[in-house]
Motif scaffolding. Structure first.
Motif, short mmCIF file in Angstrom:
data_model
loop_
_atom_site.label_atom_id
_atom_site.label_comp_id
_atom_site.label_asym_id
_atom_site.label_seq_id
_atom_site.Cartn_x
_atom_site.Cartn_y
_atom_site.Cartn_z
N PHE A 108 0.80 -1.25 0.02
CA PHE A 108 0.07 0.16 0.03
C PHE A 108 1.03 1.22 -0.08
CE2 PHE A 108 -2.78 -3.35 1.78
CZ PHE A 108 -4.01 -2.99 1.34
N PRO A 109 0.77 2.17 -1.10
CA PRO A 109 1.48 3.26 -1.16
C PRO A 109 0.75 4.24 -0.27
CG PRO A 109 0.25 3.27 -3.00
CD PRO A 109 0.01 1.94 -2.23
N LEU A 110 1.36 5.40 -0.15
CA LEU A 110 1.06 6.68 0.68
C LEU A 110 -0.47 7.22 0.19
CD1 LEU A 110 0.97 9.10 2.65
CD2 LEU A 110 2.25 10.28 0.79
N GLU A 111 -0.61 7.12 -1.24
CA GLU A 111 -1.79 7.40 -1.74
C GLU A 111 -3.16 6.57 -1.53
OE1 GLU A 111 1.54 9.00 -3.71
OE2 GLU A 111 1.24 7.10 -3.35
N ALA A 112 -2.52 5.29 -1.33
CA ALA A 112 -3.71 4.26 -0.88
C ALA A 112 -4.18 4.59 0.40
CB ALA A 112 -3.52 3.13 -0.96
N MET A 113 -2.98 5.16 1.61
CA MET A 113 -3.71 5.41 2.87
C MET A 113 -4.29 6.90 2.81
SD MET A 113 -2.88 3.19 4.86
CE MET A 113 -3.40 2.28 3.64
N GLU A 114 -4.04 7.64 1.92
CA GLU A 114 -4.77 8.96 1.84
C GLU A 114 -6.14 8.72 1.53
OE1 GLU A 114 -1.17 11.87 0.61
OE2 GLU A 114 -2.39 11.06 -0.93
N GLU A 115 -6.43 7.97 0.60
CA GLU A 115 -7.85 7.49 0.17
C GLU A 115 -8.68 6.85 1.35
OE1 GLU A 115 -9.77 7.18 -3.05
OE2 GLU A 115 -8.48 8.77 -3.61
N LEU A 116 -7.91 6.02 2.19
CA LEU A 116 -8.46 5.24 3.38
C LEU A 116 -8.96 6.43 4.42
CD1 LEU A 116 -9.20 2.76 4.96
CD2 LEU A 116 -6.96 2.95 5.97
N PHE A 117 -8.05 7.53 4.75
CA PHE A 117 -8.26 8.21 5.64
C PHE A 117 -9.30 9.38 5.14
CE2 PHE A 117 -5.12 6.17 8.00
CZ PHE A 117 -5.28 6.38 9.46
N ASP A 118 -9.48 9.73 3.80
CA ASP A 118 -10.20 10.34 3.38
C ASP A 118 -11.78 9.96 3.66
OD1 ASP A 118 -8.56 12.24 2.30
OD2 ASP A 118 -8.69 11.81 0.16
N GLY A 119 -11.90 8.83 3.73
CA GLY A 119 -13.04 8.18 3.87
C GLY A 119 -13.42 8.28 5.51
N ILE A 120 -12.49 7.92 6.41
CA ILE A 120 -12.63 8.33 7.85
C ILE A 120 -12.95 9.68 8.11
CG2 ILE A 120 -11.16 8.37 10.06
CD1 ILE A 120 -9.76 5.82 8.71
N ALA A 121 -12.27 10.68 7.57
CA ALA A 121 -12.36 11.88 7.67
C ALA A 121 -13.95 12.39 7.35
CB ALA A 121 -11.53 12.95 6.99
N MET A 122 -14.49 12.04 6.16
CA MET A 122 -15.74 12.05 5.46
C MET A 122 -16.96 11.75 6.70
SD MET A 122 -17.35 11.01 2.05
CE MET A 122 -15.71 11.21 1.22
N ALA A 123 -16.56 10.54 7.11
CA ALA A 123 -17.66 9.90 8.16
C ALA A 123 -17.55 10.67 9.31
CB ALA A 123 -17.14 8.49 8.45
N ALA A 124 -16.23 11.04 10.00
CA ALA A 124 -16.19 11.88 10.99
C ALA A 124 -16.91 13.26 11.08
CB ALA A 124 -14.69 12.08 11.40
N LYS A 125 -16.62 13.93 9.76
CA LYS A 125 -17.35 15.26 9.74
C LYS A 125 -19.06 14.90 9.34
CE LYS A 125 -17.70 19.06 6.32
NZ LYS A 125 -16.94 19.59 5.23
N PHE A 126 -19.50 14.12 9.10
CA PHE A 126 -21.00 13.83 8.72
C PHE A 126 -21.51 13.42 10.08
CE2 PHE A 126 -24.41 10.94 8.09
CZ PHE A 126 -25.08 11.86 7.10
#
Length: 348
Positions: A108-126
């Motif tokens: 898993f490259p950095l970009e993959a982890m960024e995708e994962l944490f984008d989803g986490i951040a989206m849920a945290a915001k919602f």
């Protein structure tokens, strides 16, 4: 060095997930006055003053809980948050914070982890929760994701699995079974793709089912809705492992029986169509599918008039004396013992 005094080998699959938890935790005593509820419900409850703190944690493992061939990392991050917040909602508490821990392999490259944490951040915001910590480490293979959710409630707001009474009504939010059938569609298309990578799936007829699988939502709206209706459930649980399993949890912990009516179980029309396509019984899917993350709860009979016209709720049965057992009443009025055939992570 601790000696192994028991060379006997018992397969974990012999016990199943819930019996294993009961077995391993039977010697854990509660020593802290601040521990109001420990193991055995959707979340633990801690007493730190005016508010009660609710804590739950879940572990998601690649190849067991998700398949990255059709689960986008952004969706995985979002769903990982949701499944934990759902446990907080099932205690009738308000989610407030989460921690995030990830073990990841070098594929898993950095970009993959960024995708994962984008989803986490989206849920945290919602859901308006704060990400307050966690851990990262390496994995020998695959991705492992663990999230701990924290919530709060006044003591008189909390609802456990153990409060149901004989004569209470059994109520569910939303519809059931769609997440499971969404998974079946995705698994089928994966197999088709493996045979012919040039084949592009047409998923328009399955949009709702796939969304229920890849992007479920926690029912954080139900607490406020019930308060407005002036209804306090006697027991509550979220539907993560399947309706049958969750009903049995409530009945066992409340020491009651239950009659569940097949004709009352809410399902989406798209689910019925796809079950016919797959030649699967829709009731079986609705009862055993799991991952719906709807709420199952019980209410006193006198509260029925307060909820009967609300589209969020469906009364699907009623509770009986424990001696009467736990049954499904079929459409032709046959009475069948209800079995826990939902998701069990330890079954082969």
């Amino acid at each position: 060095m601790i000696e192994d005094k028991n060379p006997q080998r018992t397969a974990l699959s012999e016990l199943g997930e819930f019996r294993l938890i009961e077995h391993l935790t039977k010697n854990f005593d509660v020593k802290q006055l601040s521990t109001l509820k420990s193991i055995g419900d959707d979340a633990a409850v801690l007493d730190f003053g005016t508010k009660k703190i609710v804590v739950s944690t879940d572990l998601l493992i690649e190849g067991v809980h998700f398949d990255l061939s059709y689960m986008p990392l952004r969706h995985l991050g979002y769903k990982a948050v949701v499944v934990n917040l759902s446990d907080i909602c099932a205690m009738n508490a308000k989610p407030t914070q989460i921690t995030v821990s990830v073990a990841v392999s070098n594929r898993f490259p950095l970009e993959a982890m960024e995708e994962l944490f984008d989803g986490i951040a989206m849920a945290a915001k919602f859901y308006n929760v704060d990400v307050i910590g966690g851990d990262t480490t390496s994995s020998q293979k695959g991705l492992i994701l663990s999230i701990t959710a924290i919530g709060e409630a006044n003591e008189d707001e909390l609802i456990y699995r153990s409060g149901a009474n004989d004569g209470d009504l059994l109520v569910v939010t939303g519809d059931l079974g769609s997440a499971y059938m969404g998974l079946q569609v995705l698994e089928r298309e994966k197999q088709v793709f493996q045979v012919n990578p040039n084949n592009q799936p047409d998923l328009d007829a399955y949009t709702y089912l796939i969304e229920r699988q890849l992007k479920p939502e926690a029912r954080h709206d139900i607490k406020t809705l019930l308060e407005k209706l002036e209804v306090k459930p006697t027991s509550m649980i979220d539907i993560s492992d399947g309706l049958s399993s969750e009903i049995i949890h409530i009945c066992r912990q409340s020491k009651v029986g239950c009659n569940l009516y097949e004709e009352k179980i809410p399902v989406d029309p798209q689910l019925i169509n796809v079950c016919e396509e797959f030649n699967i019984d829709s009731t079986t899917v609705a009862i055993n599918g799991g991952e719906d993350y709807e709420l199952l709860f019980t209410i006193a009979l006198e509260d029925f008039d307060k909820i009967k016209a609300n589209p969020n709720f469906t009364v699907i049965g009623h509770l009986t004396q424990e001696s009467e057992g736990i049954h499904l009443i079929t459409r032709n009025n046959s009475k069948i013992p209800l079995r826990a055939r939902g998701w069990d992570a330890l079954k082969d």
